[in-house]
Design an enzyme around this catalytic site. Structure first.
Site, short mmCIF file in Angstrom:
data_model
loop_
_atom_site.label_atom_id
_atom_site.label_comp_id
_atom_site.label_asym_id
_atom_site.label_seq_id
_atom_site.Cartn_x
_atom_site.Cartn_y
_atom_site.Cartn_z
N SER A 212 0.84 -1.20 0.00
CA SER A 212 0.00 0.00 0.00
C SER A 212 0.88 1.26 0.00
O SER A 212 1.66 1.46 -0.92
CB SER A 212 -0.95 -0.04 1.21
OG SER A 212 -1.93 0.94 1.12
N ASP A 346 -10.51 -3.49 -5.08
CA ASP A 346 -9.90 -2.74 -3.98
C ASP A 346 -10.71 -1.46 -3.77
O ASP A 346 -10.72 -0.59 -4.63
CB ASP A 346 -8.44 -2.40 -4.32
CG ASP A 346 -7.70 -1.75 -3.16
OD1 ASP A 346 -8.35 -1.17 -2.28
OD2 ASP A 346 -6.45 -1.80 -3.16
N HIS A 377 -8.31 -4.74 -0.49
CA HIS A 377 -7.08 -4.01 -0.19
C HIS A 377 -6.25 -4.81 0.81
O HIS A 377 -6.60 -4.92 1.99
CB HIS A 377 -7.40 -2.62 0.38
CG HIS A 377 -6.19 -1.74 0.50
ND1 HIS A 377 -5.64 -1.08 -0.58
CD2 HIS A 377 -5.42 -1.42 1.56
CE1 HIS A 377 -4.59 -0.40 -0.20
NE2 HIS A 377 -4.42 -0.59 1.11
#
EC number: 3.1.1.23
Length: 432
Positions: A212, A346, A377
């Site tokens: 991320s 996501d 995610h």
């Protein structure tokens, strides 16, 4: 009297049938909502891959079959990006192990203290080489998070040393030593950790991994300076958004509940910042009381970034902060093999942002872009029906890709060396 009785007896039997019809309609409606919310009709499929036709890429896909096989999430809920994301956010991972590591402290020039945890391998690497994973977690995360522990444990068992950066200010029991904490794209602490690893283990090759926000940091780090790519075998980025400026607009939209996620992440950031209130807003800090007041009322990451985060590095505006801290302006400078992984469902990364990695993979032969249908995610859970497995698809694909790169490095043909001038056709002939 007889007429009344006949009327009663002709109407009464129809009432249960009518109520049964209403019940069936209600059940059908509930089932429809469940099917839609859980996305049960969505098919399973292999990742959609974007890459150039090169000898290396063919070797990687052959040696890393997980990239070409179906990713199959848990049947009942795994096709919902929201549930995958929620399970990651709440639990991190299922039955997470507890790898043992040593915490390292690195003083920075501005008085800050970077920390990272070092985990030694639990087995010999199959290549016979010394290989270290240098790992950058997601926003506000550190080595104690369950998904990091699971990934580290899996990597250790495959013969990798792991160094995990603890984002500045993220560890709950470690005080800041200067009025600065981690930001969206500051690479200083990650660079210090990589420098320590290179100096301490001069024979070790590096695998760079970012999750991320960490994906943004590692790609920016590699692209900032060519020397940062020395001794790096490859890089893997998972679930990053590539451009904070472009993501800013999507985070204010209610599509896919993105505004709600924005609120939750902002609330978490507020807690982290306020836990260091004495250092960040005390004597010697650039912050003032009015900024602290605006922090309390902030309901989005953008408000926090504008009032607090951008000022750690003296950016004049939120736009300048997002432009200078996003890897989109540096990622094209990366020349080592690069695997970019994202998921269609996501809820944090809008599909419009995925044109960045896709275009990059179409233009640069060292880049492979893998886009899964499901995974949410940083979820990517696997399992048969209801209960997920401890190890996720994400953990497996990173380690398998890294191992394939180690194999390639050991047996690659001469024409693939950095100094070789041979063309691709000759190389393909030599390896066929």
């Amino acid at each position: 009297m007889n007429t009344h009785e006949s009327e009663v007896y002709t109407v009464a039997p129809e009432m249960p049938a009518m109520f049964d019809g209403m019940k069936l309609a209600a059940v059908a409606t509930v089932l429809y909502v469940i099917v839609r919310c859980l996305n049960l009709k969505s098919p399973t499929a292999p990742p959609d891959l974007t890459f150039q036709d090169t000898t290396l890429n063919h070797f990687l896909l052959k040696s890393c079959p997980i990239l070409t096989k179906e990713y199959i999430p848990p049947l009942l809920w795994g096709k919902s990006g929201h549930l995958q994301t929620a399970l990651y956010g709440k639990l991190g991972r299922v039955s997470s192990p507890h790898p043992f590591g040593l915490r390292k402290y690195l003083p920075m020039q501005d008085g800050a203290t970077a920390t990272f945890d070092l985990f030694e391998p639990l087995a010999d690497h199959q290549s016979g080489e010394d290989v270290t994973m240098v790992i950058c977690p997601g926003i506000g995360n550190h080595s104690e998070k369950h998904y990091i522990r699971t990934f580290v444990d899996h990597s250790q068992k495959q013969g990798y040393r792991c160094a995990v950066l603890n984002h500045l200010g993220a560890l709950p029991n470690i005080e800041l030593t200067s009025p600065r904490m981690f930001t969206y794209g500051c690479t200083w602490e990650f660079a210090a950790m990589v420098g320590f690893i290179k100096k301490t283990y001069p024979q070790s090759k590096l695998i760079v991994v970012g999750f991320s926000l960490g994906g943004n940091i590692v790609c920016k780090f590699l692209g900032e300076n060519r020397t940062n790519q020395e001794r790096v075998l490859c890089c893997v980025s998972v679930c990053q958004g590539y451009s904070a400026l472009r993501a800013q607009e999507t985070f204010l939209q209610w599509d896919q509940c993105r505004r709600f996620y924005n609120f939750l992440m902002a609330d978490n950031m507020k807690k982290i910042i306020l836990s260091h209130r004495g250092v960040l807003f005390g004597v010697g800090s650039k912050m003032v009381d009015s900024e602290l007041s605006r922090l309390y009322t902030a309901t989005s990451l953008m408000q926090i970034d504008d009032n607090i985060m951008r000022k750690f590095h003296g950016h004049n505006s939120l736009k300048e902060y997002y432009e200078k801290e996003s890897c989109v302006h540096y990622i094209h400078n990366i020349n080592v093999p690069l695997l970019l992984v994202n998921s269609v469902d996501d809820p944090l990364v809008h599909n419009s942002l995925l044109t960045i990695p896709r275009t990059l993979a179409e233009k640069k032969e060292n880049v492979v872009f893998a886009l899964t249908l499901h995974g949410g995610h940083l979820g990517f859970f696997e399992g048969a029906v209801l209960f997920p497995q401890p190890l996720t698809w994400m953990d497996k694909v990173i380690v398998d890709y890294a191992t394939a790169m180690c194999q390639w490095e050991k047996q690659k043909p001469p024409c693939q060396s950095k100094d070789a001038q041979s063309n691709q056709t000759t190389c393909q002939e030599n390896t066929s």
